[in-house]
Write an enzyme that holds these catalytic residues in place. Sequence first.
Site, mmCIF file in Angstrom:
data_model
loop_
_atom_site.group_PDB
_atom_site.id
_atom_site.type_symbol
_atom_site.label_atom_id
_atom_site.label_comp_id
_atom_site.label_asym_id
_atom_site.label_seq_id
_atom_site.Cartn_x
_atom_site.Cartn_y
_atom_site.Cartn_z
ATOM 1 N N GLU A 143 -0.187 5.067 -3.058
ATOM 2 C CA GLU A 143 -0.273 3.608 -3.133
ATOM 3 C C GLU A 143 1.085 2.947 -2.961
ATOM 4 O O GLU A 143 1.999 3.190 -3.754
ATOM 5 C CB GLU A 143 -0.859 3.182 -4.487
ATOM 6 C CG GLU A 143 -0.971 1.676 -4.641
ATOM 7 C CD GLU A 143 -1.359 1.247 -6.047
ATOM 8 O OE1 GLU A 143 -1.912 0.152 -6.193
ATOM 9 O OE2 GLU A 143 -1.098 2.024 -6.997
ATOM 10 N N ASP A 178 -3.863 -1.690 -2.389
ATOM 11 C CA ASP A 178 -3.900 -2.714 -3.424
ATOM 12 C C ASP A 178 -3.497 -4.043 -2.786
ATOM 13 O O ASP A 178 -2.346 -4.224 -2.373
ATOM 14 C CB ASP A 178 -2.950 -2.337 -4.559
ATOM 15 C CG ASP A 178 -3.087 -3.245 -5.767
ATOM 16 O OD1 ASP A 178 -3.139 -4.481 -5.568
ATOM 17 O OD2 ASP A 178 -3.121 -2.726 -6.895
ATOM 18 N N GLN A 206 -7.738 -2.158 -4.430
ATOM 19 C CA GLN A 206 -7.589 -2.812 -5.725
ATOM 20 C C GLN A 206 -7.239 -4.274 -5.500
ATOM 21 O O GLN A 206 -6.671 -4.632 -4.457
ATOM 22 C CB GLN A 206 -6.522 -2.123 -6.589
ATOM 23 C CG GLN A 206 -6.961 -0.758 -7.096
ATOM 24 C CD GLN A 206 -5.911 -0.050 -7.916
ATOM 25 O OE1 GLN A 206 -4.713 -0.157 -7.648
ATOM 26 N NE2 GLN A 206 -6.335 0.707 -8.910
ATOM 27 N N GLU A 246 -7.988 -4.426 -10.938
ATOM 28 C CA GLU A 246 -6.800 -4.065 -11.703
ATOM 29 C C GLU A 246 -5.971 -5.316 -11.963
ATOM 30 O O GLU A 246 -4.899 -5.509 -11.389
ATOM 31 C CB GLU A 246 -5.975 -3.009 -10.947
ATOM 32 C CG GLU A 246 -4.903 -2.374 -11.827
ATOM 33 C CD GLU A 246 -4.009 -1.411 -11.058
ATOM 34 O OE1 GLU A 246 -3.720 -0.333 -11.598
ATOM 35 O OE2 GLU A 246 -3.592 -1.742 -9.932
#
Length: 269
Positions: A143, A178, A206, A246
Amino acid sequence: MPRFAANLSMLYNEHEFLDRFAAAAQDGFQAVEYLFPYAFDAHDLKQRLSDNGLQQVLFNAPPGDWDAGERGLACLPGRENEFQTGFLKALTYADVLNCPRIHVMAGLKPHGADAAALEKTYIQNIAWAATEAKKSGCDVLIEPINTRDIPGFFLNYQAQAHEIVQHIGASNVKVQMDLYHCQIMEGDLASKIRQYLPTGRVGHFQIAGVPMRHEPDLGELNHPYLFEVIDEVAAACGWEGWIGCEYRPARGAVANGTHDGLGWLHSQP
């Protein structure tokens, strides 16, 4: 509509951790993720999943000494044995929890470290983890994280992550995209979703509002539009993953704080 997973490390902090599974299920979530499971027995977590009809879709491998500020070991020369021991521990949890994805945090760049040595170590560690994870049918996720939240983090950009995945060449190494981190570092999210999702190299999304990392309906991003883009592209390329929620609820850990901020979720078509 995309499938959303509650991140139990950030959501439902008004409850003790093991009680967050029930709270998430009561709010309609069918899956959960969180940072680390290792403070709890894997079979206790499995029971909470079973009791509440939830899937475990993601958690992180051990990151080193989190309380001392470490944010992963994968890029750190000399820590390979510790990285491998931690990842094997993650696999034992993944086997019990039937979790198909393990996120490996890259780590912080030591001051003055040689960039080439860090990249070589990182690639070797991720390739090793992919070989071990394949035995359990797990994906290894990497990530990119923004440098505002975690200064000095090794991996920051989507292109950087995808180049590493392509270089390793293992089918079970993928990118955890993300959108919160990506917006802060790069922006142009819809185009990046259209660029990368069809490649098969995106294993998980995310979300969080930008800039405060609150609910996705707070801040500068038009998440309903981005969800439509994900739906459109996923339908075209056959992607069937999850979107992890998240974010930190704007009302914090007050009673019903997480639940009261879920209007964005319940308004999805």
